[in-house]
Motif scaffolding. Structure first.
Motif, PDB file in Angstrom:
ATOM      1  N   UNK A   1      16.733  18.923  52.331  1.00 16.60           N
ATOM      2  CA  UNK A   1      15.796  17.795  52.202  1.00 16.60           C
ATOM      3  C   UNK A   1      16.292  16.608  53.015  1.00 16.60           C
ATOM      4  N   UNK A   2      17.577  16.391  52.865  1.00 18.36           N
ATOM      5  CA  UNK A   2      18.180  15.247  53.556  1.00 18.36           C
ATOM      6  C   UNK A   2      18.050  15.400  55.066  1.00 18.36           C
ATOM      7  N   UNK A   3      18.346  16.587  55.514  1.00 23.73           N
ATOM      8  CA  UNK A   3      18.271  16.833  56.953  1.00 23.73           C
ATOM      9  C   UNK A   3      16.834  16.656  57.454  1.00 23.73           C
TER      10      UNK A   3
ATOM     11  N   UNK B   1      12.962   7.683  50.737  1.00 23.73           N
ATOM     12  CA  UNK B   1      12.588   8.366  49.494  1.00 23.73           C
ATOM     13  C   UNK B   1      11.279   9.133  49.671  1.00 23.73           C
ATOM     14  N   UNK B   2      10.366   8.475  50.336  1.00 22.75           N
ATOM     15  CA  UNK B   2       9.075   9.104  50.549  1.00 22.75           C
ATOM     16  C   UNK B   2       9.249  10.401  51.318  1.00 22.75           C
ATOM     17  N   UNK B   3      10.063  10.327  52.334  1.00 27.33           N
ATOM     18  CA  UNK B   3      10.264  11.507  53.140  1.00 27.33           C
ATOM     19  C   UNK B   3      11.014  12.593  52.368  1.00 27.33           C
TER      20      UNK B   3
ATOM     21  N   UNK C   1      10.869  13.095  49.247  1.00 24.27           N
ATOM     22  CA  UNK C   1       9.902  13.694  48.313  1.00 24.27           C
ATOM     23  C   UNK C   1       9.008  14.692  49.030  1.00 24.27           C
ATOM     24  N   UNK C   2       8.548  14.319  50.172  1.00 22.91           N
ATOM     25  CA  UNK C   2       7.703  15.246  50.933  1.00 22.91           C
ATOM     26  C   UNK C   2       8.426  16.567  51.148  1.00 22.91           C
ATOM     27  N   UNK C   3       9.735  16.469  51.263  1.00 22.14           N
ATOM     28  CA  UNK C   3      10.481  17.693  51.531  1.00 22.14           C
ATOM     29  C   UNK C   3      11.047  18.309  50.263  1.00 22.14           C
ATOM     30  N   UNK C   4      10.496  17.903  49.150  1.00 21.73           N
ATOM     31  CA  UNK C   4      10.809  18.630  47.920  1.00 21.73           C
ATOM     32  C   UNK C   4      11.790  17.991  46.960  1.00 21.73           C
ATOM     33  N   UNK C   5      12.228  16.771  47.251  1.00 20.53           N
ATOM     34  CA  UNK C   5      13.132  16.111  46.302  1.00 20.53           C
ATOM     35  C   UNK C   5      12.333  15.649  45.081  1.00 20.53           C
ATOM     36  N   UNK C   6      13.027  15.442  43.952  1.00 23.15           N
ATOM     37  CA  UNK C   6      12.317  15.010  42.742  1.00 23.15           C
ATOM     38  C   UNK C   6      11.760  13.608  42.934  1.00 23.15           C
TER      39      UNK C   6
END
Ligand code: ADP
Ligand code: MG
Length: 492
Positions: free
Chosen positions: A4-6, A60-62, A64-69
């Protein structure tokens, strides 16, 4: 979570300017995530504040888009080794960073009160090495000789080794090399001035790299005056001015301040910079400043700063002449792995005269085009391709454009230029504009009088004569300013 971070970093890289991304996001290191809290390592406290206010929502928005809570918490931990040490090296291995014991870190929580303790165990997953290694960085070409990109914001490409020396920049280059070899001594401060795209930023960075090479522990700060201003304002608003001052006055051995003309009219930032300057100067630390104009020609700059800029060495950078342009093209081609022969290099250098940045851009476009068409860059190909680059013929300057360029250069209003005010701050620019208009356009004195707010033709005539006289007596300052305005005009 690492994924997600990447992915989020890749998003941000696409959304932010290269400078902002490189400055603020690229130095971050993934540290740890337990699913609810993501912990990032940062070079110093300043990053935590800055990211919170500027990039956290986006991040944060990004994520979340990639699956973070949804309610992911982000905390920061200061890892001083990130600041001291180079953020990336050729193998892109930052293992050393992760070996820092947890006790040496200060942690801050994203909600700004430092109270979040959910991720304070200090453990660093092995994957942290992997992810920092995988963080999207400016690619291949950033791995210049040595391939380093320190957390000092230095651009890895801009080194002495990749700088071509010619008559137009010889003095500036020699001064830069001297300042780099014994910082804080004879050439302090070192002030560069010259038009856009002529290599100021390149040289300023080269000094930083060279100092680091000789003294790896030196604390180098490269900052544009714009960023200095933004950080300063932000620090004031967020009660972090002590941190700010600490950073620039106490924790800096070499301050590289680019594009100082940005401080024109910004009195409070000038004042802050004045004190920064004094603190550094009086403890023999090197200050390098670049500008698009000679110190006295920077509009609305405090006199005491202007005079300080002249305490050390002032060196100009002129537009390179043909031979230097040819050498630059060949150097760039070599660095970028582009194959061109001598004739093509010459053609390019003859076609693009304005500045080095454009020259470089044209070479790269040529290479892309050749690559797409799967053709070598031979003379015929280059001729055809460059045809499109020639400016439309007869792009004649107008009186209005000259007036605008002069106003911009001297930082005055058009209404002042056309007024009857006689104060030197407006009468001098007015004479310069009249002279340039007459000389470039051969407009009649009478018409020029009208265009300058209804002046008598004799007024225009005597203005033009006065400027001519000063050019004849080799008034360096005036000649430099005329050249700078000409450059502005030729950029359109
Ligand atoms: P400035 O800061 O004066 O606007 P830059 O330092 O950004 O200009 O230079 C623009 C581009 O031209 C950069 O890519 C830089 O590497 C290149 N460049 C300028 N002068 C030279 C030179 N003498 N040798 C090699 N490259 C140069
Ligand atoms: Mg620059």
């Amino acid at each position: 979570m690492i994924d997600h971070w990447e992915a989020a970093l890749i998003d941000l890289r696409a959304q932010l300017s290269a400078e902002n991304y490189d400055t603020w996001l690229a130095p971050l290191r993934y540290d740890h995530c337990d699913g609810k809290t993501l912990r990032l390592r940062i070079p110093n406290r300043f990053y935590a504040d800055w990211i919170r206010t500027h990039y956290l929502d986006l991040l944060l928005e990004s994520l979340r888009t990639h699956g973070a809570v949804d309610e992911l918490d982000v905390t920061f931990v200061v890892d001083p080794s990130l600041a001291d040490q180079e953020a990336t090296n050729t193998t892109r291995n930052t293992a050393a960073n992760s070996s820092k014991p947890a006790s040496e870190r200060r942690e801050e929580s994203a909600d700004n009160d430092g109270a979040n303790s959910s991720a304070r165990d200090g453990s660093v997953e092995p994957a942290a090495q992997r992810i920092s290694g995988m963080a999207p960085r400016p690619s291949s070409s950033s791995q210049a000789p040595g391939g380093h990109r320190p957390a000092t914001n230095l651009n890895p490409k801009y080194r002495f080794e990749s700088f071509v020396v010619g008559p137009s920049n010889q003095l500036a280059h020699a001064a830069a090399a001297a300042a780099a070899s014994s910082p804080g001594t004879r050439y302090n401060p070192l002030f560069f001035y010259g038009g856009v795209g002529l290599g100021k930023t390149h040289l300023v960075n080269a000094i930083g790299h060279r100092v680091l090479q000789d003294r790896p522990d030196a604390r180098i700060l490269y900052v544009s005056a714009e960023r200095f201003t933004n950080e300063f304002i932000w620090s004031l608003q967020n009660h972090r001015i002590n941190d700010f001052r600490d950073r620039y006055r106490n924790n800096c051995d070499v301050l590289l301040m680019d594009d100082i003309q940005f401080l024109a009219s910004r009195e409070q930032t000038q004042e802050e910079f004045f004190h920064t300057f004094n603190a550094l100067y009086h403890s023999d630390r090197q200050i390098v400043v670049s500008s698009d104009a000679y110190p006295q020609q920077i509009g609305r700059m405090e006199e005491r700063l202007v005079s300080r800029f002249q305490w050390g060495m002032v060196a100009d950078i002129q537009a390179p002449e043909l031979d230097t342009r040819i050498a630059i093209v060949r150097k760039k081609a070599e660095l970028e792995g582009i194959e061109i022969d001598a004739e093509v290099a010459q053609l390019l250098a003859q076609t693009v005269k304005s500045n080095v940045r454009e020259l470089e851009g044209t070479l790269l476009q040529l290479a892309v085009k050749a690559d797409l068409q799967k053709r070598p860059i031979d003379l015929q190909f280059a001729r055809d391709a460059l045809q499109a680059h020639r400016p439309a013929p007869n792009q004649l300057t107008t009186v209005e454009e000259i007036q605008r360029a002069v106003c911009e250069y001297f930082n005055i209003r058009m209404s002042d230029l056309k007024s009857h005010r006689r104060h030197r701050s407006v009468s001098h620019p007015r004479m310069v504009a009249m002279y340039l208009a007459r000389q470039r356009l051969q407009t009649s004195y009478g018409e020029l009088g009208e265009r300058f707010g209804g002046k008598d033709h004799t007024t225009v005539m005597s203005a033009v004569r006065k400027i001519e006289g000063r050019i004849d007596s080799d008034d360096r300052e005036l000649i430099d300013s005329l050249e700078a305005i000409e450059r502005k005009l030729s950029r359109g």
